[in-house]
Design a protein around this motif. Structure first.
Motif, PDB file in Angstrom:
ATOM      1  N   SER A   1      54.647   7.714  15.938  1.00 22.15           N
ATOM      2  CA  SER A   1      56.014   7.188  15.967  1.00 22.15           C
ATOM      3  C   SER A   1      56.525   7.122  17.402  1.00 22.15           C
ATOM      4  O   SER A   1      56.266   8.016  18.218  1.00 22.15           O
ATOM      5  CB  SER A   1      56.952   8.035  15.108  1.00 22.15           C
TER       6      SER A   1
ATOM      7  N   ASN B   1      61.706   9.178   8.706  1.00 22.71           N
ATOM      8  CA  ASN B   1      62.307  10.478   8.416  1.00 22.71           C
ATOM      9  C   ASN B   1      61.332  11.485   7.826  1.00 22.71           C
ATOM     10  O   ASN B   1      61.749  12.508   7.297  1.00 22.71           O
ATOM     11  CB  ASN B   1      63.493  10.298   7.467  1.00 22.71           C
ATOM     12  N   GLY B   2      60.020  11.201   7.887  1.00 19.64           N
ATOM     13  CA  GLY B   2      59.062  12.186   7.393  1.00 19.64           C
ATOM     14  C   GLY B   2      58.300  11.696   6.183  1.00 19.64           C
ATOM     15  O   GLY B   2      58.355  10.525   5.796  1.00 19.64           O
TER      16      GLY B   2
ATOM     17  N   LYS C   1      66.560  13.566  12.424  1.00 15.13           N
ATOM     18  CA  LYS C   1      65.962  12.238  12.296  1.00 15.13           C
ATOM     19  C   LYS C   1      65.197  11.869  13.566  1.00 15.13           C
ATOM     20  O   LYS C   1      65.654  12.134  14.678  1.00 15.13           O
ATOM     21  CB  LYS C   1      67.025  11.168  12.033  1.00 15.13           C
ATOM     22  N   TYR C   2      64.007  11.275  13.356  1.00 16.34           N
ATOM     23  CA  TYR C   2      63.263  10.623  14.433  1.00 16.34           C
ATOM     24  C   TYR C   2      62.861  11.619  15.542  1.00 16.34           C
ATOM     25  O   TYR C   2      63.128  11.403  16.727  1.00 16.34           O
ATOM     26  CB  TYR C   2      64.067   9.488  15.047  1.00 16.34           C
TER      27      TYR C   2
ATOM     28  N   SER D   1      60.151  14.987  11.852  1.00 15.67           N
ATOM     29  CA  SER D   1      59.652  13.999  10.898  1.00 15.67           C
ATOM     30  C   SER D   1      58.167  14.205  10.621  1.00 15.67           C
ATOM     31  O   SER D   1      57.695  13.970   9.509  1.00 15.67           O
ATOM     32  CB  SER D   1      59.889  12.577  11.427  1.00 15.67           C
TER      33      SER D   1
ATOM     34  N   ASN E   1      58.207  19.308   9.139  1.00 14.78           N
ATOM     35  CA  ASN E   1      59.546  19.883   8.985  1.00 14.78           C
ATOM     36  C   ASN E   1      59.582  21.401   9.103  1.00 14.78           C
ATOM     37  O   ASN E   1      60.660  21.990   9.180  1.00 14.78           O
ATOM     38  CB  ASN E   1      60.214  19.432   7.676  1.00 14.78           C
TER      39      ASN E   1
ATOM     40  N   THR F   1      57.492   3.546  13.358  1.00  7.62           N
ATOM     41  CA  THR F   1      56.393   4.369  12.876  1.00  7.62           C
ATOM     42  C   THR F   1      55.220   3.476  12.496  1.00  7.62           C
ATOM     43  O   THR F   1      55.375   2.565  11.679  1.00  7.62           O
ATOM     44  CB  THR F   1      56.824   5.201  11.659  1.00  7.62           C
TER      45      THR F   1
END
Length: 355
Positions: free
Chosen positions: A299, A332-333, A141-142, A146, A149, A321
């Protein structure tokens, strides 16, 4: 006399058994990480942004358990293996598509002179070589994860080499098919390019300065797309100054497989500060520039950790973000948990224990 011989034989057997035990070992290990996460502007059933409060697993480290084995073969050569599976701690289920050992599963040889060669399922070299140059260490996470991947991707059917020579580490990987769960997506007769992945890279450390780079080329996972590629070029550097580490990195993506954002640059920078032996602070910025549109999300991440011991720590991580040009990057993406073009605040507080 017979009794004395029997005692001597028993003693020799016991000593031999003890030596054999000392020459090989199997270690069980793992990480359990769970927390409570808050997100705003998450689409609900009416496709409108709303807040979400939930329990999540694997926040700053993926929850996992595994076994690693080493056998001394003599002459500086060892036999090695790793079997590692992921888990979703808040539900007790397995991750990585239900695979028992979905994180890693490989066997190989390790030479103190020439390096390590292994066969099986591995992390890709993007992760192995670049993780130490991300201020958030490619956390689930973060982090840079994100934005992309594949920076923590895993590959099936892979042969991998890693060699360490003083401050220089070099690595190469070849996968005959990255994902065996895709029907006809790997190891297809007559078409070796389907699902193929090739990568190479290095890291080098001299005193307080570190630098690294990696190249990865992934082919499409079908006969129709096998001739198309997705290439990533990564370069990064870090400086360790007593209690402070400073990071900067760059990733270029050129993809013939993605329908959108197929040519992007990802830039990252940040600082780790070990304020005390127990308290650590992290600040990081990740920005994606899309060369095919105006979608350029950025972000900002702040994280604080408190170490109760070498194995147990608590953390609080926040992310803001900012989406531009209709981009849809959540904390988270690109997972659909943000209204396109909207900004998002995310925060997670949790506990991690390693064993």
């Amino acid at each position: 006399m017979n009794k004395a011989l029997a005692m001597a034989a028993a003693t020799l057997a016991a000593l031999t058994h003890g030596q054999a035990q000392a020459q090989s070992s199997v270690t069980m290990y793992g990480v359990v990480d769970a927390g409570i996460e808050y997100l705003n502007r998450v689409p609900n059933a009416a496709k409108q942004g709303d807040s979400l409060l939930r329990m999540t697993s694997g926040n700053i480290a993926g929850s996992r358990w595994g076994m690693r084995g080493v056998e001394d073969l003599g002459g500086g050569l060892k036999g090695v293996f790793v079997l590692e599976g992921g888990m979703v701690l808040d539900t007790g289920s397995s991750s990585q598509g239900g695979r028992i050992f979905g994180r890693k599963a490989y066997v190989g040889l390790d030479s103190s002179t020439y390096g390590q060669f292994t066969l099986g399922r591995h992390h890709n070299l993007m992760f192995d070589l670049i993780i130490a140059f991300d201020p958030m260490f490619v956390a689930p996470k973060y982090s840079s994860f994100s934005h992309d991947n594949w920076l923590a991707g895993r590959v099936d059917n892979a042969a991998k080499y890693t060699g360490k020579f003083g401050g220089l580490t070099v690595a190469a990987l070849y996968s005959f098919g990255v994902d065996s769960t895709v029907a006809n997506g790997s190891e297809v007769p007559g078409n070796s390019r389907v699902g193929r992945d090739m990568s190479a890279g290095f890291t080098y450390q001299s005193g307080r300065f570190r630098v690294g780079g990696a190249y990865d080329q992934l082919n499409g996972s079908s006969a129709a797309t096998a001739g198309k590629t997705e290439r990533r070029y990564v370069g990064a550097a870090a400086v360790d100054l007593e209690a402070v580490s400073v990071y900067v990195g760059y990733r270029r993506l050129a993809s013939q497989l993605l329908a959108s954002m197929s040519r992007t640059d990802l830039m990252l920078t940040g600082v780790n500060w070990n304020l005390t032996p127990a308290v650590a602070l992290t600040g990081a910025v990740y920005k994606t520039n899309d060369h095919t549109s105006a979608k350029d999300p950025i972000s900002f991440v702040l994280s604080a950790g408190y170490r109760f011991s070498k194995r147990t720590d608590a953390y609080l991580t926040t992310s803001y973000t900012k989406n531009k040009g209709g981009s849809a990057l959540s904390a988270n993406g690109y997972d659909g948990s943000i209204v396109p073009g909207a900004n998002q605040l995310g925060a997670v507080v949790g506990l991690r224990h390693s064993f």
